[in-house]
Design a protein around this motif. Structure first.
Motif, PDB file in Angstrom:
ATOM      1  N   GLY A  45     -58.714  97.172 -13.916  1.00 40.99           N
ATOM      2  CA  GLY A  45     -59.505  98.402 -13.756  1.00 40.99           C
ATOM      3  C   GLY A  45     -60.742  98.161 -12.909  1.00 40.99           C
ATOM      4  N   GLN A  46     -61.191  96.913 -12.876  1.00 35.23           N
ATOM      5  CA  GLN A  46     -62.357  96.548 -12.048  1.00 35.23           C
ATOM      6  C   GLN A  46     -61.937  96.094 -10.651  1.00 35.23           C
ATOM      7  OE1 GLN A  46     -64.078  93.485 -14.494  1.00 35.23           O
ATOM      8  NE2 GLN A  46     -64.983  94.930 -15.957  1.00 35.23           N
ATOM      9  N   GLY A  47     -60.637  96.232 -10.390  1.00 32.11           N
ATOM     10  CA  GLY A  47     -60.117  95.859  -9.077  1.00 32.11           C
ATOM     11  C   GLY A  47     -59.887  94.376  -8.908  1.00 32.11           C
ATOM     12  N   LYS A  48     -59.804  93.636 -10.021  1.00 33.16           N
ATOM     13  CA  LYS A  48     -59.614  92.187  -9.970  1.00 33.16           C
ATOM     14  C   LYS A  48     -58.173  91.844 -10.334  1.00 33.16           C
ATOM     15  CE  LYS A  48     -64.406  91.356 -11.431  1.00 33.16           C
ATOM     16  NZ  LYS A  48     -65.268  90.837 -12.510  1.00 33.16           N
ATOM     17  N   GLU A  49     -57.612  90.896  -9.602  1.00 30.83           N
ATOM     18  CA  GLU A  49     -56.261  90.415  -9.901  1.00 30.83           C
ATOM     19  C   GLU A  49     -56.370  89.079 -10.639  1.00 30.83           C
ATOM     20  OE1 GLU A  49     -53.269  91.774  -9.549  1.00 30.83           O
ATOM     21  OE2 GLU A  49     -54.222  93.609  -8.817  1.00 30.83           O
ATOM     22  N   ILE A  50     -55.422  88.826 -11.522  1.00 38.03           N
ATOM     23  CA  ILE A  50     -55.441  87.577 -12.272  1.00 38.03           C
ATOM     24  C   ILE A  50     -54.123  86.847 -12.042  1.00 38.03           C
ATOM     25  CG2 ILE A  50     -54.655  88.764 -14.384  1.00 38.03           C
ATOM     26  CD1 ILE A  50     -56.354  86.689 -15.946  1.00 38.03           C
ATOM     27  N   THR A  51     -54.203  85.574 -11.707  1.00 44.63           N
ATOM     28  CA  THR A  51     -53.000  84.789 -11.418  1.00 44.63           C
ATOM     29  C   THR A  51     -52.289  84.431 -12.728  1.00 44.63           C
ATOM     30  OG1 THR A  51     -54.135  82.661 -11.579  1.00 44.63           O
ATOM     31  CG2 THR A  51     -54.151  83.763  -9.426  1.00 44.63           C
ATOM     32  N   PRO A  52     -50.991  84.127 -12.673  1.00 43.24           N
ATOM     33  CA  PRO A  52     -50.267  83.709 -13.882  1.00 43.24           C
ATOM     34  C   PRO A  52     -50.914  82.495 -14.558  1.00 43.24           C
ATOM     35  CG  PRO A  52     -48.718  84.206 -12.133  1.00 43.24           C
ATOM     36  CD  PRO A  52     -50.084  84.257 -11.520  1.00 43.24           C
ATOM     37  N   GLU A  53     -51.429  81.557 -13.733  1.00 44.74           N
ATOM     38  CA  GLU A  53     -52.075  80.370 -14.294  1.00 44.74           C
ATOM     39  C   GLU A  53     -53.356  80.745 -15.055  1.00 44.74           C
ATOM     40  OE1 GLU A  53     -49.439  79.410 -11.056  1.00 44.74           O
ATOM     41  OE2 GLU A  53     -51.237  80.695 -11.077  1.00 44.74           O
ATOM     42  N   ALA A  54     -54.138  81.632 -14.450  1.00 43.70           N
ATOM     43  CA  ALA A  54     -55.389  82.073 -15.089  1.00 43.70           C
ATOM     44  C   ALA A  54     -55.093  82.887 -16.350  1.00 43.70           C
ATOM     45  CB  ALA A  54     -56.212  82.904 -14.112  1.00 43.70           C
ATOM     46  N   GLU A  55     -54.005  83.646 -16.275  1.00 42.16           N
ATOM     47  CA  GLU A  55     -53.606  84.451 -17.443  1.00 42.16           C
ATOM     48  C   GLU A  55     -53.223  83.549 -18.621  1.00 42.16           C
ATOM     49  OE1 GLU A  55     -50.163  87.713 -18.450  1.00 42.16           O
ATOM     50  OE2 GLU A  55     -51.198  87.901 -16.507  1.00 42.16           O
ATOM     51  N   LYS A  56     -52.491  82.469 -18.319  1.00 45.63           N
ATOM     52  CA  LYS A  56     -52.098  81.530 -19.383  1.00 45.63           C
ATOM     53  C   LYS A  56     -53.324  80.837 -19.978  1.00 45.63           C
ATOM     54  CE  LYS A  56     -49.213  77.535 -20.493  1.00 45.63           C
ATOM     55  NZ  LYS A  56     -50.274  76.975 -21.334  1.00 45.63           N
ATOM     56  N   GLU A  57     -54.249  80.452 -19.111  1.00 44.29           N
ATOM     57  CA  GLU A  57     -55.471  79.789 -19.575  1.00 44.29           C
ATOM     58  C   GLU A  57     -56.271  80.724 -20.483  1.00 44.29           C
ATOM     59  OE1 GLU A  57     -59.515  77.957 -17.589  1.00 44.29           O
ATOM     60  OE2 GLU A  57     -57.662  77.900 -16.411  1.00 44.29           O
ATOM     61  N   LEU A  58     -56.316  81.991 -20.092  1.00 46.75           N
ATOM     62  CA  LEU A  58     -57.032  82.983 -20.888  1.00 46.75           C
ATOM     63  C   LEU A  58     -56.346  83.195 -22.239  1.00 46.75           C
ATOM     64  CD1 LEU A  58     -59.392  84.965 -20.922  1.00 46.75           C
ATOM     65  CD2 LEU A  58     -57.930  86.642 -19.784  1.00 46.75           C
ATOM     66  N   LEU A  59     -55.004  83.224 -22.217  1.00 45.00           N
ATOM     67  CA  LEU A  59     -54.250  83.383 -23.463  1.00 45.00           C
ATOM     68  C   LEU A  59     -54.505  82.211 -24.413  1.00 45.00           C
ATOM     69  CD1 LEU A  59     -52.125  84.847 -25.188  1.00 45.00           C
ATOM     70  CD2 LEU A  59     -50.361  83.558 -23.960  1.00 45.00           C
ATOM     71  N   ASP A  60     -54.501  80.997 -23.872  1.00 46.32           N
ATOM     72  CA  ASP A  60     -54.753  79.811 -24.700  1.00 46.32           C
ATOM     73  C   ASP A  60     -56.156  79.856 -25.318  1.00 46.32           C
ATOM     74  OD1 ASP A  60     -52.259  78.884 -24.078  1.00 46.32           O
ATOM     75  OD2 ASP A  60     -52.935  77.466 -22.539  1.00 46.32           O
ATOM     76  N   GLU A  61     -57.122  80.301 -24.536  1.00 47.33           N
ATOM     77  CA  GLU A  61     -58.512  80.388 -25.001  1.00 47.33           C
ATOM     78  C   GLU A  61     -58.635  81.409 -26.131  1.00 47.33           C
ATOM     79  OE1 GLU A  61     -62.543  82.212 -23.114  1.00 47.33           O
ATOM     80  OE2 GLU A  61     -61.439  80.837 -21.800  1.00 47.33           O
ATOM     81  N   ILE A  62     -58.005  82.568 -25.940  1.00 45.93           N
ATOM     82  CA  ILE A  62     -58.041  83.625 -26.961  1.00 45.93           C
ATOM     83  C   ILE A  62     -57.334  83.161 -28.225  1.00 45.93           C
ATOM     84  CG2 ILE A  62     -57.217  85.944 -27.531  1.00 45.93           C
ATOM     85  CD1 ILE A  62     -57.580  86.654 -24.544  1.00 45.93           C
TER      86      ILE A  62
END
Length: 546
Positions: A474-491
């Motif tokens: 919604g803020q116009g930012k794209e997230i890579t699959p690698e960054a998405e996985k890292e974020l999931l692990d953190e959460i």
């Protein structure tokens, strides 16, 4: 089967060993140096005082041993919330004991200390148990006074409870064995009897430093509020004793002359051990995904492994039935964790129901069973391993909310004592329906295998990830699959820490974490305590969904 049993047994033993190591560390309070300093003053520690006070070889059921775990680390921590609380036996009388731990910040009150003290008083009030206060506290921890002083469930609530308990005829005895300062001075003096130890006990509204600052008077603590002052001049305390041991012996003498309590009349016969008790540790899988038969677990807890199941062929994801624990008659409500088959009428195919999930038929059954136990004056025991209520269009069309509300209503309005044990999962509204903390169980304990949250870690993490990714897009930012996985692990890591039974115990969501083999003892001591309080309120569920 034997291989799986042995694997479960080994895993549970490891968890219990970790628990015992944690408890051993917590019981050191503020540490060896602080304990030595206490001894150098001629004082016993909080736990030594309790040990001297209670009957030899008797049980002491600690409440909130792990409170404060991991909290206030910037202030040096607060093991056990700086106060030791439990149910014990003094001169053969069951009672609540509250002992300030002066090795932890001189017994000062942190926010969680207030919460734990109020829990102790709640147990005494609900069960009409006598309560003993072993006072040794510097008062409110000033750097956090805004989080402990002014609100409804803060420091002042204990004095309100002192007055309420006195009006209810609940015996309160206080032993002043160290500092007793400011507002905290009211606690022992609002008790029925206040004893004080010479040389170490002191009680005053303002200490010598504050007196000097406020009115310019130079006075030492002993003259201001020591044993001689309050026993000979003010009359604030009733008697003085040369040391901790003599003071505690005097408390025992008070208790050996207290009249017998009224009884609620819960049924008890001669206790017998379960035939299958030794199997308990191997039946419960540490892997939270694996199914198992909760009925087998129940048989390891009830006398002679005898359990009379209620409606065994209906609402199978909840097991309801009667048995005895240490001789006491109980009604048990437990989540069945194996997959079951539910028959449907009019030639419809049977439905496979997931273990650990509450369906309409099981909620309907449990509500009726809970009402029956209230009708018959039988205490209730809830065994949690619940993922929540069934969801989806089929469940909604079948009235799952209506049937769930019926069960919640029956639990909330129960007048018989309730005892809750969280064996595995305790998620979402399932926690509520199974008598979670919000529904006033007399005691609530968790096994080391427990998890408590609004939903499982994996479900919550995926949901939170979707929200985060959607916000970024919604803020116009794209997230890579690698960054998405890292974020999931953190959460996931962050969420899982709060799923832990140790987190729940630190917050006092549960009264403690226990070795599963202690479950029977806690039920028995809990019902014995509840038997001090006759049921006076009629059972009435009000308007119930049908």
């Amino acid at each position: 089967m034997n291989l799986e049993f042995n694997k479960n047994e080994d895993a549970l033993r490891l968890l219990v060993s970790e628990l015992n190591q944690k408890l051993a560390e917590v019981k050191k309070g503020g540490g060896t140096k602080k304990i030595d300093a206490q001894h150098a003053k001629g004082k016993l520690t909080a736990r030594e005082r309790i040990h001297h006070l209670i009957d030899p070889e008797s049980e002491f059921l600690e409440v909130g041993a792990l409170v404060g775990d991991g909290m206030y680390e910037e202030h040096g921590g607060c093991p056990s919330g700086g106060v030791v609380v439990g149910i014990g036996y003094v001169s053969k009388r069951q009672c609540v004991i509250v002992a300030n731990d002066a090795t932890v910040k001189a017994g000062a009150w942190f926010p969680v200390t207030a919460k734990k003290n109020l829990r102790a008083q709640e147990i005494a009030i609900e069960n009409k148990l006598p309560i003993i206060y072993l006072v040794d506290s510097a008062g409110v921890f000033l750097p956090m006074q805004d989080e402990i002083f002014p609100d409804k469930e803060h420091f002042g609530r204990q004095f309100r409870n002192n007055a309420l308990m006195s009006s209810m005829g609940i015996v309160q005895v206080a032993a002043i064995m160290g500092s007793c300062v400011a507002g905290g001075a009211y606690l022992p003096i609002m008790s029925d009897e206040a004893l004080i130890v010479e040389g170490t006990g002191s009680i005053f509204l303002a200490g010598s430093y504050l007196v000097k600052a406020a009115v310019g008077e130079d006075v030492d603590s002993e003259t201001l509020g020591g044993a001689s002052t309050h026993c000979e001049i003010s009359g604030v305390t009733d008697n003085r004793y040369p040391n901790d041991e003599a003071c505690l012996d005097a408390v025992r003498k008070i208790f050996d002359k207290i009249g017998a309590p009224e009884h609620a009349g819960f049924d008890r016969i001669k206790a017998e051990l379960p035939l299958d008790e030794q199997k308990l540790s191997g039946l419960f899988p540490v892997d939270r995904v694996k199914p198992y038969d909760m009925l087998e677990v129940i048989k390891c807890m009830v006398d002679r492994s005898e359990f009379d199941e209620y409606k065994p062929e209906y609402g199978k994801t909840l097991i309801c039935g009667h048995g005895r624990v240490d001789g006491w008659a109980v009604g048990i409500v437990a989540n069945q964790r194996k997959i079951v088959k539910a028959k449907k009428g009019s030639g419809a195919a049977s439905e496979m129901q997931m273990g650990g999930v509450i369906y309409s038929d099981s909620a309907d059954k449990a509500a009726r069973f809970i009402m029956n136990c209230n009708q018959r004056k039988i205490p209730l025991v809830f065994l949690h391993d619940v993922s929540g209520f069934m969801v989806g269009s089929r469940a909604e069309h079948g009235g799952i909310i209506k049937d769930g509300a019926k069960m919640v209503n029956a639990v909330a309005n129960s007048v018989v004592p309730k005892f809750t044990f969280i064996l595995g999962n305790s998620y979402g509204a399932g926690n509520y329906a199974m008598c979670g903390k919000a529904y006033d169980p007399r005691l609530i304990y968790a096994w080391p295998t427990a998890q408590i949250a609004v939903m499982s870690g994996s479900s919550a993490a995926k949901t939170l990830l979707q929200i985060k990714v959607s916000t970024l897009k919604g803020q116009g930012k794209e997230i890579t699959p690698e960054a998405e996985k890292e974020l999931l692990d953190e959460i996931t890591d962050s969420y899982n820490k709060k799923l832990s039974p140790y987190y729940a115990a630190s917050q006092l969501w549960v009264d403690g974490i226990i070795d599963p083999s202690d479950t029977r003892k806690i039920i028995s001591m809990g019902i014995e305590a509840a038997n001090h309080a006759p049921i006076t309120r009629p059972f009435n569920v009000g308007i119930i969904q049908t």
